[in-house]
Design a protein around this motif. Structure first.
Motif, short mmCIF file in Angstrom:
data_model
loop_
_atom_site.label_atom_id
_atom_site.label_comp_id
_atom_site.label_asym_id
_atom_site.label_seq_id
_atom_site.Cartn_x
_atom_site.Cartn_y
_atom_site.Cartn_z
N LEU B 25 -30.59 -4.76 -13.44
CA LEU B 25 -30.11 -5.85 -12.59
C LEU B 25 -31.08 -6.08 -11.44
CD1 LEU B 25 -27.51 -7.42 -13.07
CD2 LEU B 25 -26.50 -6.18 -11.15
N GLY B 26 -31.56 -4.97 -10.85
CA GLY B 26 -32.56 -5.07 -9.79
C GLY B 26 -33.79 -5.80 -10.29
N LEU B 27 -34.26 -5.43 -11.48
CA LEU B 27 -35.45 -6.06 -12.05
C LEU B 27 -35.18 -7.54 -12.34
CD1 LEU B 27 -36.64 -3.24 -14.47
CD2 LEU B 27 -37.78 -4.00 -12.39
N PHE B 28 -33.97 -7.84 -12.79
CA PHE B 28 -33.64 -9.22 -13.13
C PHE B 28 -33.66 -10.12 -11.89
CE2 PHE B 28 -30.35 -12.54 -13.64
CZ PHE B 28 -30.96 -13.25 -14.67
N ILE B 29 -33.00 -9.67 -10.83
CA ILE B 29 -32.98 -10.47 -9.60
C ILE B 29 -34.40 -10.57 -9.04
CG2 ILE B 29 -32.00 -10.67 -7.29
CD1 ILE B 29 -29.67 -10.72 -8.98
N ILE B 34 -39.55 -13.73 -8.19
CA ILE B 34 -40.95 -13.96 -8.56
C ILE B 34 -41.12 -15.35 -9.16
CG2 ILE B 34 -42.86 -13.17 -10.01
CD1 ILE B 34 -41.53 -10.35 -9.93
N LEU B 35 -40.13 -15.72 -9.96
CA LEU B 35 -40.15 -17.03 -10.61
C LEU B 35 -40.26 -18.15 -9.57
CD1 LEU B 35 -40.04 -17.45 -13.62
CD2 LEU B 35 -37.61 -17.98 -13.43
N ILE B 36 -39.53 -17.99 -8.48
CA ILE B 36 -39.55 -19.02 -7.43
C ILE B 36 -40.96 -19.21 -6.89
CG2 ILE B 36 -38.76 -19.50 -5.06
CD1 ILE B 36 -36.12 -18.12 -5.89
N LEU B 42 -42.68 -11.78 -16.18
CA LEU B 42 -42.99 -10.80 -17.24
C LEU B 42 -44.39 -10.23 -17.06
CD1 LEU B 42 -41.37 -12.45 -20.39
CD2 LEU B 42 -40.56 -10.51 -19.02
N LEU B 43 -45.33 -11.13 -16.67
CA LEU B 43 -46.70 -10.65 -16.41
C LEU B 43 -46.71 -9.67 -15.25
CD1 LEU B 43 -48.96 -13.81 -16.85
CD2 LEU B 43 -48.87 -11.74 -18.25
N VAL B 44 -45.92 -10.02 -14.22
CA VAL B 44 -45.88 -9.14 -13.04
C VAL B 44 -45.33 -7.77 -13.42
CG1 VAL B 44 -44.81 -8.79 -10.79
CG2 VAL B 44 -45.65 -11.05 -11.43
N TYR B 45 -44.24 -7.77 -14.19
CA TYR B 45 -43.65 -6.49 -14.55
C TYR B 45 -44.56 -5.70 -15.48
CZ TYR B 45 -39.27 -7.62 -12.25
OH TYR B 45 -38.33 -7.90 -11.32
N LYS B 46 -45.27 -6.43 -16.32
CA LYS B 46 -46.22 -5.73 -17.18
C LYS B 46 -47.29 -5.06 -16.32
CE LYS B 46 -49.47 -6.46 -20.92
NZ LYS B 46 -50.43 -7.49 -21.38
#
Lengths: 502, 355
Positions: B25-29, B34-36, B42-46
C-alpha cells in the motif's frame, strides 16, 4: 400482557471449538419480567449479546413484535427498542451523569441542550422514581447510583425491552430491593425485562417467567407460580449437590496477623481505610463481609503490599511488614487470590505456563542466574494442572482462553503451592459455576483444616457464613463488628453491611 | 454491509500478510505521487530495487543503512514490549555520536585503535542511555508521558549538536560548514569487506540482536518484560518491580541507539556533523512494528528499510526523484500497519440475510 414482544427461534451460536447456544427458542411477553437463569458458561450472556447485536447468530431468527429482524450491532438493537445494562458499567468516569446519559445521542446538539435533557430526566424520574444528580461527575457517585444511571441511559433511548446482566452482583440487599421496586414500576408501564442471574432467591422475588439454560441449551421455561427454588436449582445444575463441610474449628490464641490503626488513601486521595485494627488467629478462617467498595480491597491490598498505608502498622508472624514490597510479603508467607482475576490475577495474553510460574519464576529451578528454564516451567504447569484438575488443552495458548473456573483454579493452585502461612482470598468464587464454587470452598476448608490461616473476603453471605469461623463486617472504611460465625445470620450481617447499628 | 466481530485468536497467516500488504500500500500511494510528477513509477521502483539489491555494492550500501536500524530497533523492542514508547531514539543516537566524538576529537592522544574504539563504544552507549534515562525518571517520579518527553528531547539533542558544530567543536578550516575535524585513524571503525563501507559495526548489530533475543526469550528479565507488557497490575502483584525493569529497558534502548550513532560517525562519516543519518531514529519505530517486536524478524525488516533508504538516495541522484518519496512510502506503511491492528483483533463479516 400476552403479546409476545420478542422471540428467538432456534438460535445457535458456534464459536471455534464450542457451541455457546444450541437451538434456543424463547418468548418474551410485553410487561413481564423474564429471568434467564443458569450457571456461568450456560450461554446466557452469549444469547443476550446476540440480542444486543454484539454477535450474529450462526443460525436461527430473532423476531420483534412478530417481525423478523437482523441485529448487526448495538445501534440496531437500540433502534429496535432493546437496551442493555451490562454487568460492568459502561460509563465514562470523568464526565457528568448528564453527559453520560446522552452520550452518543445527536438530538441534544453540539452544545448540549441541558434544559431539554433535564426535562426528559424529570419525566423519567416521575414515571419510575429514578432520581439522579445530573451535574455530578460519575466517579463521585456510588455503585448503586451508577446502575441507576445505566438504567436511565437505556430508558432515555426509548427502550421497551431491557436486558439486565447480573444487575444485583454489586448491590447491597437494600439497594437490590430498591432496584426491584424500579423494575416493578417499569413493568407496570409496559416495559419488558430480561433479568440475567444465577441467584435463585432473586428469581423467586422478581420474575414472572423463568427460563433455565444449561450448557448452551434451553432446559425449560416456566412461570414462577409453578416452580420452587429447589426445582430451579436442579434444572440449573442437572443434579443436586449438598453443601457439607467438615470443619474443625481451631482453638488458637496465637495472633498470626495484627493490624493496628491502619489508614489508607484511595486513588482519589480520600480516606478509604479509617484506622482499622484487626487480629487474625492462627488456623482460623476469618471472613470479611461487606459491599464491595467499603474498604475491603484497600485493607487486603495494603496487607499484601500493593497499597501504601499512610498510618498504622501491619505485623505478620512477629515481623513488621507495613509498606514492604509485595515480594517481601509473599516470601514472608502471605499469598493472595485477587478479587478480579483478569485485571490482576493473570496476564491474559500470556501462556498458561507464564501465568502458572508467576510466583516462583525467579527461584531455582525455574531460573538460575537470571536465565529461565522453560522446560521446568512446563513440567511445573502440567503438575499443577493435574493436581488441581485444571482442564488444559494447550499450556502454550493464552490463558484468557481458559474458562473462568479453570483460570481461577490455576490462580488458587499457584498461590497454595507456595505453601503460605496465610492465604487471603478475595471473592474467590465470584462468577464461577456451582461445581467450581463447590471445589473452591472444599479446597479452602481443606487447607484450613491443615492448620493454615485464611482471610476470606466475599460479598456472598452464604459463602462467608458457611466457611468462616469469625466474620468481620466492613462499612465505609471501618470494621463495624466482628461476630462468631455461630452467632451470625444473614439478616444481621446484611444490616451491618448497610451501616445500620445493631 | 459489513461489520466487525471480535476474534478469539489471531490466525498466523494474517500476521504475515498484514506487513506485506501495508508495504504494498505504501508503494502504491508512493507510485501515485511519482505519477503526478510525470515519471513512470515502475521505472522508479525498478531503479530503487536495483540500487538497493541489484549488485553486491548496492546491497552492501543497503546493509550500511540496515546496521543502525538493527541496532536501534533491537533496543526499541525491549521497551515497546513493556508498552513504554521511546520515540527518542533519534536524540539518543545523536548523544551517542556526540559522546563518542568527544573522545575521538579531544582524547585520542597515545591510545591504540582497539582501546580508542572500545572507549568510544562505551561512551556512546553511556551517552544514549543518559539521554533515555531523563524521560524515564520523569515518567517514574512524576508520571510525565514518555512519548512527549522523548520526542522533545530529540530536538534538544539536535540543538546541542548544532551548538557544538557551529560553536566550540567546529573545524576552523571547514569554510563555515557545521562539522568537526576529521577523526584520527585510531577512532575509525575498520572495514570488513574491501570495496564497501561495511565496518565491524555489522557485527555489533548482529550481537545486539542476539543479546536482545536472548534477553526476551530466555532471561528472567524477558519474562518480567512480558508480564509488564501484558498486565502491569499482575506484574506488581507477582512482585515484579515495574519501574526497575522500565529503567533497565530504557537504558538498553538508549545505549543501543547511542551505539548506532557511534557507528555512523566512526564508521561512515569519520567526523561529527549536523546531519548524521537523519531518519534512522524514526524509521526504526516502523521497523519495530513491522517486525512485531521480534528481534530476529527485525534483521529482515531492517534490511528491507535499509534498502529503501539507500535505494532512495541513489534514485534521487540518478533519476531526480525526491528522497521524500521514501519518507512517504515509510509513513503510509506505518499508517497501514497501525490501521490494520483492528484486523488482528476483529474479523470482518458480511451481512447475509438471516443465515
Amino acid at each position: 400482557m400476552d403479546e409476545v414482544i420478542l422471540e428467538t427461534r432456534n438460535i445457535t451460536k458456534v464459536f471455534p471449538e464450542t457451541i455457546a447456544n444450541k437451538d434456543i427458542s424463547f418468548k418474551l411477553r410485553k410487561g413481564e419480567i423474564h429471568a434467564l437463569l443458569g450457571e456461568n458458561g450456560a450461554g446466557k450472556t452469549t444469547l443476550m449479546n446476540i440480542l444486543y447485536g454484539i454477535y450474529l447468530p450462526t443460525s436461527g431468527d430473532i423476531l420483534i413484535k412478530g417481525k423478523k429482524v437482523i441485529i448487526k450491532n448495538p445501534l440496531d438493537a437500540i433502534r429496535l427498542g432493546i437496551g442493555m445494562i451490562h454487568q460492568h458499567f459502561m460509563l465514562v468516569d470523568t464526565l457528568t451523569v448528564l453527559e453520560n446519559i446522552i452520550l452518543g445521542l445527536k438530538e441534544y446538539g453540539f452544545v448540549i441542550d441541558k434544559k431539554a435533557v433535564k426535562k426528559r430526566l424529570k419525566e423519567i424520574e416521575n414515571l419510575y422514581s429514578l432520581k439522579v444528580e445530573p451535574d455530578v461527575k460519575v466517579w463521585q457517585t456510588a455503585v448503586g447510583e451508577q446502575q441507576k444511571i445505566e438504567i436511565i441511559k437505556v430508558l432515555f433511548r426509548g427502550a421497551d425491552i431491557l436486558i439486565l446482566d447480573e444487575p444485583t452482583a454489586v448491590l447491597t440487599p437494600q439497594e437490590t430491593q430498591s432496584l426491584f421496586k424500579i423494575l416493578r414500576k417499569m413493568k407496570e408501564d409496559g416495559k419488558s425485562i430480561i433479568f440475567i442471574t444465577h441467584k435463585l432467591e432473586e428469581v423467586m422475588q422478581i420474575a414472572d417467567t423463568i427460563t433455565v439454560l444449561r450448557k448452551g441449551r434451553l432446559i425449560k421455561t416456566l412461570p414462577k407460580s409453578e416452580t420452587t427454588k429447589s426445582q430451579l436449582a436442579e434444572l440449573m445444575v442437572g443434579k443436586t449437590q449438598t453443601l457439607d463441610f467438615s470443619r474443625k474449628r481451631p482453638k488458637s490464641n496465637e495472633e498470626i496477623l495484627k493490624i493496628e490503626n491502619l489508614t489508607v488513601h484511595s486513588d482519589k486521595s480520600l480516606k478509604s481505610l479509617k484506622g482499622v485494627s484487626l487480629s487474625v488467629f492462627k488456623g482460623e478462617i476469618l471472613g470479611i463481609a461487606g459491599i464491595s467498595g467499603n474498604g475491603q480491597k484497600e485493607l487486603v491490598q495494603t496487607v499484601v503490599g500493593l497499597k501504601k498505608a499512610v498510618q498504622g502498622k501491619v505485623v505478620f508472624n512477629g515481623i513488621d511488614i507495613t509498606n514492604k514490597p509485595p515480594r517481601y510479603i509473599a516470601q514472608a508467607g502471605i499469598n493472595y487470590i485477587p478479587a478480579d482475576r483478569l485485571a490482576m490475577g493473570v496476564a491474559p495474553n500470556l501462556s498458561t505456563i507464564d501465568n502458572a510460574i508467576m510466583r516462583r519464576y525467579y527461584r531455582f529451578p525455574l531460573s538460575k542466574r537470571g536465565i529461565m528454564n522453560y522446560r521446568k516451567a512446563l513440567a511445573y504447569t502440567m503438575m499443577m494442572a493435574k493436581a488441581y484438575k485444571i482442564k488444559l488443552d494447550n499450556p502454550f495458548a493464552p490463558i484468557k482462553l481458559l474458562s473462568g473456573g479453570n483460570m481461577q483454579k490455576l490462580i488458587l493452585a499457584r498461590e497454595i503451592l507456595e505453601n503460605p502461612k496465610l492465604l487471603i482470598a478475595s471473592y474467590p468464587t465470584r462468577g464461577l459455576d456451582i461445581a467450581s464454587t463447590q471445589f473452591f470452598r472444599q479446597k479452602l476448608i481443606d487447607i484450613a483444616n491443615k492448620g493454615k490461616t485464611i482471610i476470606l473476603v466475599s460479598e456472598d453471605l452464604d459463602e462467608v457464613l458457611s466457611l468462616s469461623d469469625r466474620i468481620a463486617v466492613m462499612y465505609e472504611g471501618r470494621i463495624v463488628g466482628i461476630l462468631n460465625a455461630k452467632e451470625a445470620d444473614k439478616n444481621r450481617l446484611g444490616l451491618m453491611m448497610a451501616g445500620v447499628k445493631t | 454491509m459489513f461489520y466487525f466481530e471480535k476474534r478469539q485468536q489471531t490466525p498466523g497467516y494474517l500476521k504475515a500478510l498484514i506487513p506485506i500488504i501495508s508495504l504494498l500500500l505504501g508503494l502504491f500511494i508512493g507510485a501515485l505521487a511519482i505519477l503526478i510528477t510525470g515519471i513512470n513509477p515502475l521505472l522508479v521502483y525498478k531503479g530503487l530495487f536495483l540500487n538497493a539489491f541489484g549488485s553486491w555494492y548496492a546491497f552492501s550500501e543497503t546493509l550500511v543503512a540496515a546496521v543502525p536500524l538493527i541496532l536501534i530497533t533491537s533496543g526499541l523492542i525491549v521497551v515497546f514490549r513493556m508498552n513504554v514508547w521511546n520515540i527518542g531514539a533519534y536524540g539518543q543516537y545523536i548523544m551517542g555520536a556526540i559522546f563518542s566524538s568527544y573522545f575521538a576529537l579531544f582524547a585520542s592522544n597515545g591510545l591504540s585503535k582497539p582501546v580508542m574504539l572500545t572507549v568510544m563504544v562505551i561512551a556512546s552507549m553511556v551517552g544514549g542511555a543518559i539521554w533515555a534515562l531523563i524521560p524515564t525518571l520523569l515518567k517514574i517520579f512524576w508520571e510525565v508521558n514518555e512519548v512527549i518527553t522523548t520526542l522533545l528531547l530529540n530536538y534538544i539533542a539536535l540543538y546541542i549538536l548544532k551548538f557544538l558544530m557551529y560553536g566550540p567543536w567546529k573545524n576552523p578550516s571547514s569554510y563555515g560548514f557545521p562539522l568537526s575535524k576529521t577523526f584520527p585513524d585510531t577512532a575509525i571503525l575498520p572495514i570488513i569487506f574491501k570495496g564497501t563501507r561495511l565496518t565491524i559495526a555489522i557485527i555489533f548489530a548482529l550481537l545486539a540482536v542476539l543479546v536482545v533475543w536472548f534477553l526476551i526469550k530466555k532471561s528472567k528479565f524477558g519474562y518480567e518484560v512480558r508480564v509488564i507488557g501484558d498486565n502491569p497490575l499482575a506484574a506488581r502483584y507477582a512482585g515484579i518491580s515495574v519501574n526497575r525493569n522500565i529503567i533497565i529497558g530504557m537504558a538498553i534502548s538508549g545505549a543501543l541507539a547511542g551505539l548506532a550513532g557511534m557507528t555512523e560517525v566512526s564508521g561512515i562519516v569519520h567526523y561529527l556533523q549536523v546531519k548524521i543519518g537523519a531518519d534512522y531514529g524514526y524509521t526504526s519505530i516502523i521497523v519495530a512494528w513491522i517486525a512485531y517486536l521480534d528481534p530476529l524478524i527485525t534483521v529482515l525488516a531492517s534490511v528491507l528499510f535499509g534498502g529503501l533508504a539507500s535505494g532512495g538516495y541513489s534514485i534521487q541522484i540518478t533519476m531526480r526523484v525526491s528522497y521524500g518519496i521514501v519518507g512517504l512510502i515509510e509513513s503510509i506503511t506505518l499508517f497501514s500497519l497501525v490501521g490494520a491492528q483492528i484486523f488482528l483483533n476483529y474479523r470482518i463479516r458480511w451481512k447475509n440475510g438471516s443465515s
